[in-house]
Design an enzyme around this catalytic site. Structure first.
Site, short mmCIF file in Angstrom:
data_model
loop_
_atom_site.label_atom_id
_atom_site.label_comp_id
_atom_site.label_asym_id
_atom_site.label_seq_id
_atom_site.Cartn_x
_atom_site.Cartn_y
_atom_site.Cartn_z
N ASN A 196 50.95 46.95 43.06
CA ASN A 196 52.15 47.39 42.47
C ASN A 196 52.99 46.31 42.16
O ASN A 196 54.61 46.55 41.89
CB ASN A 196 52.74 48.56 42.76
CG ASN A 196 51.75 49.62 42.73
OD1 ASN A 196 50.94 49.76 41.66
ND2 ASN A 196 51.69 50.55 43.64
N CYS A 197 52.89 45.11 42.71
CA CYS A 197 54.14 44.18 42.78
C CYS A 197 54.32 43.55 41.22
O CYS A 197 53.21 43.16 40.66
CB CYS A 197 53.59 43.04 43.65
SG CYS A 197 54.53 41.48 43.71
N ASP A 198 55.65 43.54 40.97
CA ASP A 198 55.88 42.87 39.72
C ASP A 198 55.36 41.38 39.54
O ASP A 198 54.60 41.25 38.42
CB ASP A 198 57.25 43.05 39.40
CG ASP A 198 57.80 44.38 39.25
OD1 ASP A 198 57.32 45.14 38.76
OD2 ASP A 198 58.77 44.44 39.36
#
Length: 115
Positions: free
Chosen positions: A10-12
């Site tokens: 879920n890290c940008d």
């Protein structure tokens, strides 16, 4: 060429790296070390390749949530231990391709790598 990308789904920054790899038709295996944990041997190899200062993410929320004691007098051994304990402290993504290891995402760096 065998490519493995390590990080947190879920890290940008990870999403940017996935998009870049997909757009450039680079096949890869993804390892979510938040779910699977991180192997100490990987931390050692990554630190040897790029240095623990590069691998340790001091800009993220996990670093900010550490106690003053945990952040004080940081050296390589303590940094490795913290990264093993808190995988979110590892800068993302870590891309391993053959014998090359890249930390963080830079479209320019990735472009140089595939050319």
């Amino acid at each position: 060429m065998s490519v493995t990308i390590f990080g947190i789904k879920n890290c940008d920054t990870m999403k940017k790296a996935f998009t870049w790899l997909d757009e450039h038709q680079v096949e890869y295996t993804f390892v979510d070390y938040k779910k699977t944990g991180v192997v100490s041997a990987n931390i050692l190899a990554w630190c040897n390749a790029v240095g623990w200062e590069t691998l340790l993410n001091k800009k993220g929320l996990t670093w900010k949530k550490l106690s003053e004691e945990e952040r004080a007098d940081l050296d390589e051994a303590r940094a490795k231990k913290l990264m093993a304990q808190y995988p979110s402290l590892i800068k993302r993504p870590v891309l391993v391709a053959e014998k090359q290891i890249m930390v963080g995402f830079s479209p320019e760096q990735y472009a140089k790598w595939i050319n």
